[in-house]
Motif scaffolding. Structure first.
Motif, PDB file in Angstrom:
ATOM      1  N   MET A   1     152.779  37.179  31.509  1.00  0.00           N
ATOM      2  CA  MET A   1     151.433  37.036  31.036  1.00  0.00           C
ATOM      3  C   MET A   1     150.799  38.420  30.938  1.00  0.00           C
ATOM      4  N   LYS A   2     150.053  38.642  29.875  1.00  0.00           N
ATOM      5  CA  LYS A   2     149.349  39.907  29.672  1.00  0.00           C
ATOM      6  C   LYS A   2     147.865  39.717  29.880  1.00  0.00           C
ATOM      7  N   ALA A   3     147.221  40.801  30.305  1.00  0.00           N
ATOM      8  CA  ALA A   3     145.765  40.803  30.424  1.00  0.00           C
ATOM      9  C   ALA A   3     145.244  42.121  29.890  1.00  0.00           C
ATOM     10  N   TYR A   4     144.168  42.047  29.146  1.00  0.00           N
ATOM     11  CA  TYR A   4     143.487  43.226  28.637  1.00  0.00           C
ATOM     12  C   TYR A   4     142.231  43.417  29.478  1.00  0.00           C
ATOM     13  N   ILE A   5     142.054  44.604  30.029  1.00  0.00           N
ATOM     14  CA  ILE A   5     140.899  44.917  30.859  1.00  0.00           C
ATOM     15  C   ILE A   5     140.088  45.987  30.142  1.00  0.00           C
ATOM     16  N   LEU A   6     138.826  45.717  29.913  1.00  0.00           N
ATOM     17  CA  LEU A   6     137.918  46.678  29.292  1.00  0.00           C
ATOM     18  C   LEU A   6     136.997  47.199  30.381  1.00  0.00           C
ATOM     19  N   LEU A   7     136.983  48.507  30.582  1.00  0.00           N
ATOM     20  CA  LEU A   7     136.217  49.105  31.671  1.00  0.00           C
ATOM     21  C   LEU A   7     135.075  49.957  31.171  1.00  0.00           C
ATOM     22  N   SER A   8     133.957  49.863  31.862  1.00  0.00           N
ATOM     23  CA  SER A   8     132.858  50.811  31.706  1.00  0.00           C
ATOM     24  C   SER A   8     132.899  51.692  32.949  1.00  0.00           C
ATOM     25  N   THR A   9     132.996  52.997  32.761  1.00  0.00           N
ATOM     26  CA  THR A   9     133.106  53.904  33.896  1.00  0.00           C
ATOM     27  C   THR A   9     131.812  54.700  34.061  1.00  0.00           C
ATOM     28  N   LYS A  10     131.693  55.354  35.197  1.00  0.00           N
ATOM     29  CA  LYS A  10     130.568  56.268  35.383  1.00  0.00           C
ATOM     30  C   LYS A  10     130.772  57.444  34.431  1.00  0.00           C
ATOM     31  N   PRO A  11     129.706  58.037  33.934  1.00  0.00           N
ATOM     32  CA  PRO A  11     129.830  59.141  32.969  1.00  0.00           C
ATOM     33  C   PRO A  11     130.753  60.254  33.473  1.00  0.00           C
ATOM     34  N   GLY A  12     131.658  60.653  32.591  1.00  0.00           N
ATOM     35  CA  GLY A  12     132.561  61.760  32.886  1.00  0.00           C
ATOM     36  C   GLY A  12     133.764  61.423  33.749  1.00  0.00           C
ATOM     37  N   ILE A  34     138.831  55.404  25.907  1.00  0.00           N
ATOM     38  CA  ILE A  34     138.395  55.124  24.543  1.00  0.00           C
ATOM     39  C   ILE A  34     136.911  55.461  24.404  1.00  0.00           C
ATOM     40  N   PHE A  35     136.409  55.424  23.178  1.00  0.00           N
ATOM     41  CA  PHE A  35     134.992  55.648  22.906  1.00  0.00           C
ATOM     42  C   PHE A  35     134.382  54.340  22.424  1.00  0.00           C
ATOM     43  N   GLY A  36     133.122  54.129  22.749  1.00  0.00           N
ATOM     44  CA  GLY A  36     132.431  52.917  22.313  1.00  0.00           C
ATOM     45  C   GLY A  36     131.747  52.246  23.478  1.00  0.00           C
ATOM     46  N   ARG A  37     131.555  50.945  23.359  1.00  0.00           N
ATOM     47  CA  ARG A  37     130.869  50.184  24.411  1.00  0.00           C
ATOM     48  C   ARG A  37     131.596  50.300  25.748  1.00  0.00           C
ATOM     49  N   TYR A  38     132.915  50.322  25.718  1.00  0.00           N
ATOM     50  CA  TYR A  38     133.730  50.478  26.920  1.00  0.00           C
ATOM     51  C   TYR A  38     134.350  51.865  26.925  1.00  0.00           C
ATOM     52  N   ASP A  39     134.729  52.310  28.122  1.00  0.00           N
ATOM     53  CA  ASP A  39     135.267  53.663  28.282  1.00  0.00           C
ATOM     54  C   ASP A  39     136.783  53.694  28.439  1.00  0.00           C
ATOM     55  N   ALA A  40     137.379  52.554  28.764  1.00  0.00           N
ATOM     56  CA  ALA A  40     138.832  52.510  28.948  1.00  0.00           C
ATOM     57  C   ALA A  40     139.339  51.113  28.644  1.00  0.00           C
ATOM     58  N   VAL A  41     140.580  51.061  28.186  1.00  0.00           N
ATOM     59  CA  VAL A  41     141.267  49.782  27.987  1.00  0.00           C
ATOM     60  C   VAL A  41     142.573  49.852  28.768  1.00  0.00           C
ATOM     61  N   ILE A  42     142.830  48.786  29.531  1.00  0.00           N
ATOM     62  CA  ILE A  42     144.028  48.692  30.349  1.00  0.00           C
ATOM     63  C   ILE A  42     144.750  47.414  29.950  1.00  0.00           C
ATOM     64  N   ILE A  43     146.056  47.496  29.755  1.00  0.00           N
ATOM     65  CA  ILE A  43     146.862  46.305  29.493  1.00  0.00           C
ATOM     66  C   ILE A  43     147.820  46.148  30.668  1.00  0.00           C
ATOM     67  N   LEU A  44     147.748  44.976  31.306  1.00  0.00           N
ATOM     68  CA  LEU A  44     148.612  44.665  32.439  1.00  0.00           C
ATOM     69  C   LEU A  44     149.562  43.554  32.059  1.00  0.00           C
ATOM     70  N   GLU A  45     150.711  43.510  32.732  1.00  0.00           N
ATOM     71  CA  GLU A  45     151.628  42.388  32.552  1.00  0.00           C
ATOM     72  C   GLU A  45     152.134  41.956  33.921  1.00  0.00           C
ATOM     73  N   ARG A  65     134.611  53.956  40.514  1.00  0.00           N
ATOM     74  CA  ARG A  65     134.153  54.714  39.360  1.00  0.00           C
ATOM     75  C   ARG A  65     134.012  53.854  38.110  1.00  0.00           C
ATOM     76  N   HIS A  66     134.369  52.596  38.185  1.00  0.00           N
ATOM     77  CA  HIS A  66     134.128  51.707  37.037  1.00  0.00           C
ATOM     78  C   HIS A  66     133.344  50.488  37.518  1.00  0.00           C
ATOM     79  N   PRO A  67     132.022  50.560  37.346  1.00  0.00           N
ATOM     80  CA  PRO A  67     131.158  49.497  37.859  1.00  0.00           C
ATOM     81  C   PRO A  67     131.225  48.180  37.083  1.00  0.00           C
ATOM     82  N   HIS A  68     131.699  48.201  35.846  1.00  0.00           N
ATOM     83  CA  HIS A  68     131.733  46.981  35.033  1.00  0.00           C
ATOM     84  C   HIS A  68     133.097  46.837  34.376  1.00  0.00           C
TER      85      HIS A  68
END
Length: 77
Positions: A1-12, A34-45, A65-68
């Motif tokens: 099973m795969k999961a995509y995690i979208l993270l918002s991190t603290k600036p910098g 990444i740039f945009g609403r989220y700061d990182a994308v993680i794919i887990l399996e 460091r990633h509150p959301h």
């Protein structure tokens, strides 16, 4: 099973968060800043949804460091 995690991190901190996840979370397939609403994308399996839940909980608890985050799990077809 795969999961995509979208993270918002603290600036910098997105590059640091991504690097730490790559090093510490063995289930990581992809981790990118990444740039945009989220700061990182993680794919887990992992074998099952329960394993994904455990990994997401452990990694978010250790890294302050990633509150959301938004998780999207994919069921095999």
């Amino acid at each position: 099973m795969k999961a995509y995690i979208l993270l918002s991190t603290k600036p910098g901190t997105s590059l640091e968060v991504v690097q730490r996840i790559k090093e510490k979370v063995k289930e990581t397939i992809v981790a990118d800043a990444i740039f945009g609403r989220y700061d990182a994308v993680i794919i887990l399996e992992a074998p099952a949804l329960e394993n994904i839940n455990q990994v997401v909980y452990k990694s978010s608890k250790k890294t302050k460091r990633h509150p959301h985050e938004t998780s999207i799990a994919l069921a095999p077809m």
